[in-house]
Enzyme design. Sequence first.
Site, PDB file in Angstrom:
ATOM      1  N   ASP A  29      -1.933   8.063   5.844  1.00  0.00           N
ATOM      2  CA  ASP A  29      -2.572   6.932   5.192  1.00  0.00           C
ATOM      3  C   ASP A  29      -1.501   6.099   4.485  1.00  0.00           C
ATOM      4  O   ASP A  29      -0.306   6.335   4.645  1.00  0.00           O
ATOM      5  CB  ASP A  29      -3.673   7.387   4.234  1.00  0.00           C
ATOM      6  CG  ASP A  29      -3.175   8.292   3.127  1.00  0.00           C
ATOM      7  OD1 ASP A  29      -1.953   8.310   2.851  1.00  0.00           O
ATOM      8  OD2 ASP A  29      -4.006   8.989   2.513  1.00  0.00           O
ATOM      9  N   LEU A  30      -1.921   5.142   3.671  1.00  0.00           N
ATOM     10  CA  LEU A  30      -0.971   4.258   2.993  1.00  0.00           C
ATOM     11  C   LEU A  30      -0.017   4.985   2.048  1.00  0.00           C
ATOM     12  O   LEU A  30       1.071   4.507   1.781  1.00  0.00           O
ATOM     13  CB  LEU A  30      -1.724   3.173   2.215  1.00  0.00           C
ATOM     14  CG  LEU A  30      -2.427   2.126   3.069  1.00  0.00           C
ATOM     15  CD1 LEU A  30      -3.244   1.186   2.183  1.00  0.00           C
ATOM     16  CD2 LEU A  30      -1.427   1.347   3.890  1.00  0.00           C
TER      17      LEU A  30
END
Length: 150
Positions: A29-30
Amino acid sequence: MTGVDQPTEGRFAGVEHRLPLRVYFEDTDLSGVVYHANYLRYMERARSDMLRLAGIDQRATFEGGGGAYAIADLHIRYRAPARLDDALIVASRVTATTTARVVIHQTVRREQEVLADAVVTAALVAGNGRPLRQPAAWTNIFRRLIEGQE
Protein backbone atom coordinates in the site's frame (compact mmCIF):
# COMPACT_ATOMS: atom_id res chain seq x y z
CA MET A 1 6.07 -27.54 -20.13
CA THR A 2 9.15 -28.98 -18.53
CA GLY A 3 9.61 -29.20 -14.77
CA VAL A 4 11.78 -26.09 -14.82
CA ASP A 5 9.00 -24.09 -16.44
CA GLN A 6 6.29 -25.16 -13.99
CA PRO A 7 5.02 -22.66 -11.40
CA THR A 8 6.04 -23.38 -7.83
CA GLU A 9 3.56 -25.43 -5.82
CA GLY A 10 5.47 -25.35 -2.60
CA ARG A 11 6.23 -28.59 -0.83
CA PHE A 12 5.27 -30.69 2.15
CA ALA A 13 7.68 -30.72 5.07
CA GLY A 14 6.13 -33.56 7.03
CA VAL A 15 2.43 -32.70 7.18
CA GLU A 16 2.97 -28.96 6.84
CA HIS A 17 2.72 -27.47 3.36
CA ARG A 18 5.11 -24.57 2.69
CA LEU A 19 4.73 -22.13 -0.19
CA PRO A 20 7.51 -19.58 -0.76
CA LEU A 21 6.45 -16.14 -2.00
CA ARG A 22 8.10 -12.81 -2.74
CA VAL A 23 6.50 -9.44 -1.95
CA TYR A 24 6.18 -7.30 -5.06
CA PHE A 25 5.39 -3.60 -5.40
CA GLU A 26 1.80 -4.44 -6.41
CA ASP A 27 1.32 -6.15 -3.02
CA THR A 28 2.04 -3.02 -1.00
CA ASP A 29 0.00 0.00 0.00
CA LEU A 30 1.06 3.66 0.17
CA SER A 31 3.00 3.07 3.37
CA GLY A 32 5.15 0.41 1.68
CA VAL A 33 3.80 -2.58 3.59
CA VAL A 34 1.74 -5.49 2.30
CA TYR A 35 -1.93 -4.52 2.07
CA HIS A 36 -3.93 -6.55 4.60
CA ALA A 37 -6.14 -8.32 2.04
CA ASN A 38 -3.10 -9.66 0.20
CA TYR A 39 -2.32 -11.98 3.11
CA LEU A 40 -5.64 -13.68 2.31
CA ARG A 41 -4.54 -14.06 -1.32
CA TYR A 42 -1.26 -15.60 -0.25
CA MET A 43 -3.13 -18.04 1.99
CA GLU A 44 -5.60 -18.95 -0.76
CA ARG A 45 -2.74 -19.80 -3.12
CA ALA A 46 -1.09 -21.91 -0.45
CA ARG A 47 -4.32 -23.80 0.37
CA SER A 48 -4.98 -24.54 -3.29
CA ASP A 49 -1.44 -25.81 -3.84
CA MET A 50 -1.54 -27.86 -0.64
CA LEU A 51 -4.77 -29.57 -1.71
CA ARG A 52 -3.41 -30.25 -5.21
CA LEU A 53 -0.17 -31.75 -3.88
CA ALA A 54 -2.11 -33.86 -1.37
CA GLY A 55 -4.07 -35.44 -4.22
CA ILE A 56 -7.29 -33.42 -4.14
CA ASP A 57 -8.41 -32.29 -7.60
CA GLN A 58 -10.76 -29.38 -6.93
CA ARG A 59 -11.13 -28.47 -10.59
CA ALA A 60 -12.18 -31.94 -11.74
CA THR A 61 -14.62 -32.21 -8.85
CA PHE A 62 -16.18 -28.84 -9.67
CA GLU A 63 -16.35 -29.57 -13.40
CA GLY A 64 -17.94 -32.95 -12.62
CA GLY A 65 -20.70 -31.31 -10.58
CA GLY A 66 -19.21 -32.29 -7.24
CA GLY A 67 -19.18 -28.80 -5.77
CA ALA A 68 -16.47 -26.40 -4.71
CA TYR A 69 -14.96 -25.16 -1.48
CA ALA A 70 -16.25 -21.90 -0.02
CA ILE A 71 -14.81 -20.18 3.03
CA ALA A 72 -17.31 -20.67 5.84
CA ASP A 73 -15.25 -19.11 8.64
CA LEU A 74 -12.00 -17.16 8.90
CA HIS A 75 -10.09 -15.81 11.89
CA ILE A 76 -6.92 -13.89 11.12
CA ARG A 77 -4.43 -12.03 13.28
CA TYR A 78 -1.90 -9.61 11.86
CA ARG A 79 1.28 -9.49 13.94
CA ALA A 80 3.91 -7.61 11.90
CA PRO A 81 4.11 -6.06 8.42
CA ALA A 82 5.73 -7.59 5.36
CA ARG A 83 7.53 -5.18 3.03
CA LEU A 84 8.64 -4.93 -0.58
CA ASP A 85 11.09 -7.70 -1.62
CA ASP A 86 10.54 -9.75 1.55
CA ALA A 87 10.80 -13.51 1.05
CA LEU A 88 7.83 -15.13 2.77
CA ILE A 89 6.70 -18.66 3.55
CA VAL A 90 3.01 -19.50 3.83
CA ALA A 91 2.73 -22.60 6.01
CA SER A 92 -0.52 -24.58 6.00
CA ARG A 93 -1.60 -27.50 8.16
CA VAL A 94 -4.92 -29.35 8.28
CA THR A 95 -6.19 -29.38 11.86
CA ALA A 96 -9.72 -30.81 11.61
CA THR A 97 -12.19 -32.30 9.16
CA THR A 98 -15.86 -33.27 9.13
CA THR A 99 -18.05 -34.74 6.42
CA ALA A 100 -18.44 -31.35 4.72
CA ARG A 101 -15.61 -29.16 6.09
CA VAL A 102 -11.89 -28.90 6.52
CA VAL A 103 -10.10 -26.58 8.96
CA ILE A 104 -6.65 -25.33 8.03
CA HIS A 105 -4.25 -23.31 10.19
CA GLN A 106 -2.04 -21.01 8.15
CA THR A 107 0.85 -18.70 8.97
CA VAL A 108 2.71 -16.18 6.86
CA ARG A 109 6.31 -15.94 8.01
CA ARG A 110 9.43 -14.01 7.17
CA GLU A 111 12.15 -16.44 8.20
CA GLN A 112 10.98 -17.48 11.69
CA GLU A 113 8.88 -14.36 12.41
CA VAL A 114 5.12 -14.90 12.15
CA LEU A 115 3.58 -11.94 10.33
CA ALA A 116 0.00 -13.22 10.17
CA ASP A 117 -1.80 -16.36 11.22
CA ALA A 118 -5.27 -17.59 10.43
CA VAL A 119 -7.67 -20.44 11.01
CA VAL A 120 -9.70 -21.07 7.87
CA THR A 121 -12.75 -23.32 7.59
CA ALA A 122 -13.65 -24.34 4.05
CA ALA A 123 -16.93 -26.09 3.34
CA LEU A 124 -17.71 -28.10 0.24
CA VAL A 125 -20.88 -26.64 -1.27
CA ALA A 126 -23.09 -27.25 -4.30
CA GLY A 127 -23.81 -24.55 -6.86
CA ASN A 128 -26.87 -23.52 -4.84
CA GLY A 129 -24.72 -23.02 -1.72
CA ARG A 130 -25.91 -26.11 0.16
CA PRO A 131 -23.30 -28.18 1.97
CA LEU A 132 -22.08 -31.38 0.34
CA ARG A 133 -20.24 -34.38 1.74
CA GLN A 134 -16.57 -34.33 0.90
CA PRO A 135 -15.45 -37.34 -1.11
CA ALA A 136 -14.33 -40.13 1.23
CA ALA A 137 -10.88 -40.11 -0.37
CA TRP A 138 -10.50 -36.44 0.60
CA THR A 139 -11.48 -36.96 4.24
CA ASN A 140 -9.03 -39.86 4.36
CA ILE A 141 -6.26 -37.58 3.06
CA PHE A 142 -7.17 -34.94 5.65
CA ARG A 143 -7.22 -37.49 8.48
CA ARG A 144 -3.76 -38.76 7.50
CA LEU A 145 -2.45 -35.20 7.51
CA ILE A 146 -4.04 -34.49 10.91
CA GLU A 147 -2.59 -37.67 12.38
CA GLY A 148 0.86 -36.81 11.10
CA GLN A 149 1.03 -39.36 8.33
CA GLU A 150 2.39 -38.19 5.01
